[in-house]
Write an enzyme that holds these catalytic residues in place. Sequence first.
Site, PDB file in Angstrom:
ATOM      1  N   CYS A 189      35.739  44.408  34.052  1.00 43.27           N
ATOM      2  CA  CYS A 189      35.211  43.515  35.082  1.00 43.27           C
ATOM      3  C   CYS A 189      35.696  43.922  36.469  1.00 43.27           C
ATOM      4  O   CYS A 189      35.020  43.700  37.455  1.00 43.27           O
ATOM      5  CB  CYS A 189      35.544  42.059  34.779  1.00 43.27           C
ATOM      6  SG  CYS A 189      37.288  41.716  34.563  1.00 43.27           S
ATOM      7  N   HIS A 225      40.450  37.863  35.689  1.00 44.36           N
ATOM      8  CA  HIS A 225      39.058  38.234  35.591  1.00 44.36           C
ATOM      9  C   HIS A 225      38.523  38.486  36.996  1.00 44.36           C
ATOM     10  O   HIS A 225      38.898  37.786  37.932  1.00 44.36           O
ATOM     11  CB  HIS A 225      38.296  37.091  34.912  1.00 44.36           C
ATOM     12  CG  HIS A 225      36.850  37.408  34.673  1.00 44.36           C
ATOM     13  ND1 HIS A 225      36.450  38.516  33.960  1.00 44.36           N
ATOM     14  CD2 HIS A 225      35.715  36.759  35.049  1.00 44.36           C
ATOM     15  CE1 HIS A 225      35.113  38.533  33.921  1.00 44.36           C
ATOM     16  NE2 HIS A 225      34.656  37.484  34.572  1.00 44.36           N
TER      17      HIS A 225
END
Length: 1007
Positions: free
Chosen positions: A252, A925
């Site tokens: 990510c 994230h």
Amino acid sequence: MTANSRCSAAEPPGLETQRREIESLLRECELRAGDSWYVVEHRWFEQWKEFVETGDQNSSSFPGQIDNVELFEDLDSYHLKERLVENEDFILVPAEAWHKLLAWYGVVDGQPALERKVVDLPSTLKVEVYPVEIFLCLHSNMENVITAQFSRADNIQSIQRVMCQAFSAPPGSECRLWMKSSDSNCERLRNVQMSVLDACLSSGMTVIMETRNADGTWPSSRPQIMRNSAEDQDSYQGQPGVCGLTNLGNTCFMNSALQCLSNTPPLTEYFLQSSYLEELNFTNPLGMKGEIAEAYADVIKQMWSGRHYSVVPRVFKTKVGHFASQFLGYQQHDSQELLSFLLDGLHEDLNRVKNKEYIELRDADGRPDQEVAEEAWRNHRRRNDSVIVDTFHGLFKSTLVCPECHKVSVTFDPFCYLSVPLPVSKERVMEVFFVSLDPYAKPVQHRVVVPKAGKVSDLCSALSEMTNIPPEQMVVADVFNHRFYKIYNADESLSCILDRDDIFVYELSVPEEQQEDQVLLALYLRERSHYRDYGSGSSSYGTALFGHPLLLGVPRSSCSQEALYNLFLQRLARYVRPPDPSEELEEEEEEEDDDEEELYKTQTNGISDDEQQEDAEKAGPSQTEPCCGDASANGRPDGTAAAEPLPDLNRKRPSLDRGDPETGNGAQNQPEPPCGADTITADGPNPRGASSGTTDAGPEPPAERTPQACETPGEEREEDKQEEACSPSPPANEQQAKRRACRKRRKSLFTIQAVNSNGTTERGMGEGGSAVSFSSQPYVAIDWDPEMKKRFYNENEAEKYVKHASMEVPQQQMTVQLQECIELFTTVETLEEENPWYCPVCKKHQLATKKLDLWSLPEVLIIHLKRFSYTKFTREKLDSIVDFPLRDLDFSGCLLRKNPTNGEPPSRYDLIAVSNHYGGLRDGHYTSYAKNKDNGQWYYFDDSKVTYAREDQIVTNAAYVLFYHRQDKIRKPTLPAPNTSPANDATSSRDDNAELGAAPYVTMETD
Ligand SMILES: [Zn+2]
């Protein structure tokens, strides 16, 4: 008891020899593909290092058996926790070093050796701490899934082999493999020679195997889920650029950076118009032979084709991995680091300068800034000329002043992004557990605010405000693996304590008599096991720590075995049930000779380690200062008194409830009849008064006993007696009584044993009589037989704790203005010791003052907010909200160049993209917000998922890298903004998406 008669397989060599042997192995061992290395917990290894550097064989730093418990997700699967960091959580040792350590120390029972192989990956050799774990299944039966691990260096063929075997494919059958990632794209694995790494197979993906039908067809040709995204010609015509990126396993960070760049108009247009083809630089030794640029171009073209909901950036990821080994997917990485690497790689791949000339940099030497700046920029462009320079490079001025001769050195340096610091809060929030004196009070978790540069005493003061307990009555300790990793001095710096440490603060009682000397006693709980650990260098075999340790102040006069026994029972009253008078409590003892020594020993309350009995005993009454190493320095001699209670809780994530409450309590099941113990019984379990000497009665505290009991006069009397009893030569006429006493005492719930700080029995203790005196050894363990523990120790209760109201108060967030960060960037600072400047006048390194100023700014300005703060003492992620403008970020006030020349662009910027980071230092994230250049609409990109975003959502404390576009270069959107109201799903014509309509924003996730 035989606790001391260990038999160790390999008597370890001297400490100095150990140190030398291991160090040289670590130093000399090189990584060779195929070799085995071993993972060892960092803390254990550090403890070992301390032991061999400073210790002797009796040292309290003795590390005990190799214990990797903190590395495991759980103790059933022994899976490694995710995202462990080398040299922080673990270290790697070559096989030979491992085998030596293993022979010397052994490993905690049941723990597997963590053997890992060195793999040969493009541009790097690495120990593969985390192999790739893949799910395997057959196309014909996707319910039956098995898990298998592969190295990144393995090829696809080896997966096929494993599958054929696991699923018993008929020999000679023709197979095809498909890979399916988490968002269920399927892709054929055509090239079986390709490595797992290059195929971008990562943990959590599934590989599906199909075998050719007898009629020559493939099962997957039937319409099913085997849609290959590359071949997938769904004619989706969405907004170009509004396209997700599949997560290839912890990628990510890459996707987030790519979305920001993809939404940087000048760069994307450059690639979409294929201008890069003429500028690819295949010969630049600093470049990647054009491969990064081509792979990047490929991704951008797919993303802007309007034909895909989501793109799999596999080739791009592989290329990045090949050229920058740090991005070879093991752990989460930093989107800003990748961005920096990528901008550099693209620049060199597209550098129009084919032969870089050498240019000598000149100091300003007092020349006007304008002249020096222009010269610097000209020189930079002579060596660096690319779309990246055109778009992203600016110039800042750096001024160094020598503190001694005041020489001023001015240089102008290009930059590709600004890394601006965040104001660092002077305060810090800590979460700690407070353990009250009240034995029935559960530990309480508090959140306190302390000065970041404060001392441990500041923590106590802060906690004092919530608890009303004076800070002098507190001791702070780091609890780790059921023992004290460290007991802090009041004047130690709080920076020694990391956020992830489990900090317990213990209340100590005030001595009733001021003159009474106190001992600060560390108490561990141990359970005996019935077998030995061979190969352990430790004499602690046969016991395992459990539960929560405890710190308590004990009056020096109460340090007899018996007094301690009673005291401990009181302190543990919340979860240790005193035996009921009707219960039998015999404890099996192996040594049964009745000679005087034995007697003597038992008398002292039975403690365990035979040989050291005497010592401990003698030492008992004559303790010296409050000990506990560190704590003694605490200036807290007051800590104390006899009867504190004690709570406790579980170190890592204490759980409020455990499955089986009451394991320990209650049940009447009796322990096995004592075999060796003739004795007992006659008096019943409650020996009080049974005979004159008796007071020792370990087992005596019946339930009714209150915590204060031992302060009663009666109790003291008993203590006195006890002390008498302990005296080395009891009068003969007391022998009989003592013997009886000793028998009774056998009925203790547990025995008390002096141990080292690690909770292992001191080495050498058993050997001569002299061993370690209690005064230098303020750690004791109470040892339980499993059966007794089961009956009387309530594990469920022991693990309980409560949260203080302070835990519920949401932590307020600091908000700072982006301008403040930029000002900080240009604030004068003094260079740090590690990074001095060489003054050409003084001819030596000086801690010069340094000031940065912005001189000229690029068309697209990247601002990196330095949320990750690493200093000598602290590592933290700053989660302040940085308030940054979406429009009109104006730099005219902070540009050094005051008189813009003609044609000078204005210095106002609008935001076009943001890379976000959620989570903490080591995990988290990445996502991004970005504005589509064609329709002016903001979108939120979360891997393969793309949703509409509103402007008021963009400023959050997750914002990490900001992209600003200079207003004079911004072109008006050519398309109308889409109608983003939920009713309208113009962009979401694809309705096989379950999320559609449910969310306020239209989702365009790929299947
Ligand atoms: Zn100087």
